[in-house]
Design a protein around this motif. Structure first.
Motif, PDB file in Angstrom:
ATOM      1  N   PRO A  77      -5.078  -6.052  20.463  1.00 30.33           N
ATOM      2  CA  PRO A  77      -4.103  -7.140  20.394  1.00 30.33           C
ATOM      3  C   PRO A  77      -2.788  -6.723  19.740  1.00 30.33           C
ATOM      4  O   PRO A  77      -2.770  -6.094  18.677  1.00 30.33           O
ATOM      5  CB  PRO A  77      -4.816  -8.206  19.557  1.00 30.33           C
ATOM      6  N   LEU A  78      -1.701  -7.080  20.384  1.00 29.98           N
ATOM      7  CA  LEU A  78      -0.364  -6.942  19.818  1.00 29.98           C
ATOM      8  C   LEU A  78       0.006  -8.272  19.174  1.00 29.98           C
ATOM      9  O   LEU A  78      -0.019  -9.313  19.827  1.00 29.98           O
ATOM     10  CB  LEU A  78       0.634  -6.588  20.913  1.00 29.98           C
ATOM     11  N   ILE A  79       0.359  -8.243  17.892  1.00 35.70           N
ATOM     12  CA  ILE A  79       0.760  -9.464  17.196  1.00 35.70           C
ATOM     13  C   ILE A  79       2.214  -9.803  17.495  1.00 35.70           C
ATOM     14  O   ILE A  79       2.553 -10.939  17.838  1.00 35.70           O
ATOM     15  CB  ILE A  79       0.553  -9.321  15.684  1.00 35.70           C
ATOM     16  N   GLY A  80       3.093  -8.820  17.358  1.00 33.78           N
ATOM     17  CA  GLY A  80       4.506  -9.046  17.629  1.00 33.78           C
ATOM     18  C   GLY A  80       5.230  -7.729  17.785  1.00 33.78           C
ATOM     19  O   GLY A  80       4.803  -6.701  17.263  1.00 33.78           O
ATOM     20  N   TYR A  81       6.329  -7.781  18.531  1.00 32.82           N
ATOM     21  CA  TYR A  81       7.133  -6.581  18.777  1.00 32.82           C
ATOM     22  C   TYR A  81       8.590  -7.025  18.741  1.00 32.82           C
ATOM     23  O   TYR A  81       9.002  -7.875  19.522  1.00 32.82           O
ATOM     24  CB  TYR A  81       6.772  -5.987  20.143  1.00 32.82           C
ATOM     25  N   TRP A  82       9.372  -6.429  17.827  1.00 35.62           N
ATOM     26  CA  TRP A  82      10.725  -6.911  17.580  1.00 35.62           C
ATOM     27  C   TRP A  82      11.727  -5.763  17.508  1.00 35.62           C
ATOM     28  O   TRP A  82      11.361  -4.614  17.244  1.00 35.62           O
ATOM     29  CB  TRP A  82      10.781  -7.648  16.239  1.00 35.62           C
ATOM     30  N   VAL A  83      12.986  -6.113  17.672  1.00 33.46           N
ATOM     31  CA  VAL A  83      14.103  -5.231  17.358  1.00 33.46           C
ATOM     32  C   VAL A  83      14.707  -5.730  16.050  1.00 33.46           C
ATOM     33  O   VAL A  83      14.907  -6.941  15.868  1.00 33.46           O
ATOM     34  CB  VAL A  83      15.158  -5.240  18.475  1.00 33.46           C
ATOM     35  N   SER A  84      14.966  -4.812  15.133  1.00 32.61           N
ATOM     36  CA  SER A  84      15.543  -5.175  13.838  1.00 32.61           C
ATOM     37  C   SER A  84      17.031  -5.452  14.001  1.00 32.61           C
ATOM     38  O   SER A  84      17.794  -4.574  14.388  1.00 32.61           O
ATOM     39  CB  SER A  84      15.312  -4.030  12.845  1.00 32.61           C
ATOM     40  N   GLU A  85      17.432  -6.686  13.723  1.00 35.09           N
ATOM     41  CA  GLU A  85      18.830  -7.101  13.861  1.00 35.09           C
ATOM     42  C   GLU A  85      19.621  -6.800  12.592  1.00 35.09           C
ATOM     43  O   GLU A  85      20.758  -6.321  12.647  1.00 35.09           O
ATOM     44  CB  GLU A  85      18.890  -8.600  14.179  1.00 35.09           C
TER      45      GLU A  85
END
Length: 233
Positions: A77-85
């Motif tokens: 499972p992937l919980i979340g995937y983000w780009v750091s702003e």
């Protein structure tokens, strides 16, 4: 050309097996299985990964990930995937869930043997990254990491507990999704994942909210924008 390509991919695969690359460092063949303790009722484990991408490679990295990340999410499972702003430039941040380190080792073994994963995705993104770091976490208290209806931005706080920082319990109308303690990686460090409806709201919540987490020094705060494939949107 085909022979050259196969030779190149073969070399990449051998490098993955033998070097401290994202797939090579903890392959089951390099581990004593008795050293892989399971959670045994201690709850899920979470791997926080942060990749720094070369600036010119950020767009290709995102495009490749959008197309091929399903090969990875098929395994755990992937919980979340983000780009750091804010709080990191050209960084991508992602959190993966495991039952225990046995499961993680099995996932990595499966990926190491998946030629499609290596040729279509892994071999292409490896030179796009200038730095990688990871840490193993477990949750502290209640967590609400499955939130399919959220739409906004996220905040990841690193809390230096050795310097006297405390976990926050309130940030205005922000939603606390999870509080984590490091198991491997930075010591005496906690993490909190928050949801905000907008970037501006995140700033206002931080300024106007309670400041328990600021009673100390050395922490770090990131404003995160979800990628199209992130379960947390």
């Amino acid at each position: 050309m085909a022979l050259h390509s196969r030779a190149l991919l073969g070399g990449i695969y051998r490098s993955v097996k033998n070097l401290q690359t994202p797939l090579g460092g903890l392959l089951p063949g390099k581990l004593n299985r008795r050293d892989l303790s399971t959670s045994n009722g201690l709850g899920k484990l979470y791997e926080l990964r942060i990749y720094q991408i070369w600036p010119k490679e950020m767009k290709p990295f995102i495009e490749l990930s959008k197309e091929w990340i399903h090969l990875r999410t098929a395994h755990s499972p992937l919980i979340g995937y983000w780009v750091s702003e804010i709080g990191g430039i050209n960084d991508v941040v992602h959190i993966w869930e495991y039952d225990d380190l046995n499961q993680r080792a099995n996932v990595r073994q499966a990926l190491a043997g998946d030629s499609h994963w290596i040729s279509s995705y892994f071999s292409k993104i490896l030179p796009m990254m200038s730095r990688q770091e990871n840490m193993l976490l477990h949750t502290v208290g209640d967590s609400n990491l499955v939130q399919p209806d959220l739409r906004g931005v996220y905040e990841l706080d690193a809390i230096n507990q050795g310097a006297g920082q405390k976990f926050s319990t309130d940030k205005g109308d922000a939603k606390l999704l999870g509080t984590f303690q490091s198991v491997m990686g930075p010591t005496n460090t906690g993490y909190q994942l928050w949801f905000h409806n907008s970037a501006q709201q995140a700033v206002e919540n931080q300024i106007n909210g309670q400041k328990e987490a600021d009673q100390g020094s050395g922490g770090h705060r990131r404003l995160l924008v979800p990628t199209p494939w992130s379960p947390l949107q």
